[in-house]
Design an enzyme around this catalytic site. Structure first.
Site, mmCIF file in Angstrom:
data_model
loop_
_atom_site.group_PDB
_atom_site.id
_atom_site.type_symbol
_atom_site.label_atom_id
_atom_site.label_comp_id
_atom_site.label_asym_id
_atom_site.label_seq_id
_atom_site.Cartn_x
_atom_site.Cartn_y
_atom_site.Cartn_z
ATOM 1 C CG PHE A 1 -1.805 -1.268 1.222
ATOM 2 C CD1 PHE A 1 -2.736 -1.535 0.220
ATOM 3 C CD2 PHE A 1 -1.602 -2.206 2.217
ATOM 4 C CE1 PHE A 1 -3.459 -2.720 0.230
ATOM 5 C CE2 PHE A 1 -2.313 -3.398 2.224
ATOM 6 C CZ PHE A 1 -3.251 -3.647 1.228
ATOM 7 N NE ARG A 2 2.009 2.941 -5.327
ATOM 8 C CZ ARG A 2 2.942 2.356 -6.074
ATOM 9 N NH1 ARG A 2 4.206 2.427 -5.752
ATOM 10 N NH2 ARG A 2 2.610 1.700 -7.157
ATOM 11 C CG LEU A 3 1.530 2.456 3.970
ATOM 12 C CD1 LEU A 3 0.651 1.814 5.032
ATOM 13 C CD2 LEU A 3 1.505 3.981 4.127
ATOM 14 C CG HIS A 4 7.227 2.463 -0.482
ATOM 15 N ND1 HIS A 4 6.736 1.274 -0.961
ATOM 16 C CD2 HIS A 4 6.729 3.432 -1.287
ATOM 17 C CE1 HIS A 4 5.976 1.514 -2.025
ATOM 18 N NE2 HIS A 4 5.952 2.817 -2.234
#
Ligand SMILES: Cc1cc2nc3c(=O)[nH]c(=O)nc-3n(C[C@H](O)[C@H](O)[C@H](O)COP(=O)(O)O)c2cc1C
Length: 198
Positions: free
Chosen positions: A175-178
């Site tokens: 979820f692009r919570l890199h």
């Protein structure tokens, strides 16, 4: 979510990531985008190959008279970007640039195939080329000049080392919570690090 990248030493972490990239990436895991700047401040980027890394920094080799070479002699600062697509990982390096020693350049140059060494004599890298035939003629000239196995390193060809001020490790997360871990070089040679918002 997995634990944040644990290492205290960015070079140890880089070595671990590079080893995984060497196992996972089909081509050129040591390819990196090298960003420099033009004399009037425009960014300028191209790919080069990492040919050495140790606690002093990240080394690549090129023609000193190339566009990047001129830019680096005018403004010895650069950024590097490794993108390992299979692993979905990135390493970003920013720092100062120095020339490697003649001995280091000689050693790497001597390890290159003969035709690559001749090519370094034949190519006026980044200068205007009239035709492919012109390049082939320059290569033939270099072959005639150095017919034996010993092809000396051209004086205009050698290595640069990017001495990092900052090294960032980026990992893809759901979820692009890199996961982003950045290391900052300290004047005493140690590193501090922090995690960044993705
Ligand atoms: C994967 C890859 C690796 C490359 N490695 C190098 C390199 O190590 N040294 C180099 O001078 N050019 C290398 N090149 C060519 C450069 O990208 C570039 O075309 C050339 O150095 C001229 O750049 P300049 O005009 O900005 O100086 C590589 C290209 C690719 C695609």
């Amino acid at each position: 979510m997995t634990e944040p990248t644990p290492h205290a030493d960015p070079y140890a972490l880089f070595a671990a990531w590079m080893a995984e990239a060497e196992a996972a990436e089909p081509n050129d895991p040591n390819a990196m985008c090298l960003a420099t700047s033009t004399p009037d401040g425009f960014p300028s980027a191209r790919m080069v190959l990492l040919k050495g890394v140790d606690a002093r920094g990240f080394v690549f080799f090129t023609n000193h008279n190339s566009r990047k070479g001129g830019q680096l002699f005018a403004n010895p600062r650069a950024a590097l970007n490794f993108h390992w697509k299979t692993l979905r990982r990135v390493v970003r390096v920013e720092g100062d640039v120095e020339e490697v020693s003649a001995a280091e350049s000689d050693e790497y140059y001597a390890s290159r195939p003969r035709l690559s060494r001749l090519g370094a004599w034949a190519s006026l890298q980044s200068s205007s080329l009239g035709s492919r035939a012109e390049l082939e003629a320059a290569l033939a000239e270099a072959e005639a000049r150095f017919p034996g196995p010993d092809v000396p390193r051209p004086p205009h060809w050698g290595g640069f080392r990017v001495v990092p001020r900052r090294i960032e490790f980026w990992r893809d997360m759901p979820f692009r919570l890199h996961d982003r871990r950045v290391f900052h070089a300290q004047p005493d040679g140690s590193w501090t690090s922090e995690t960044l918002y993705p």
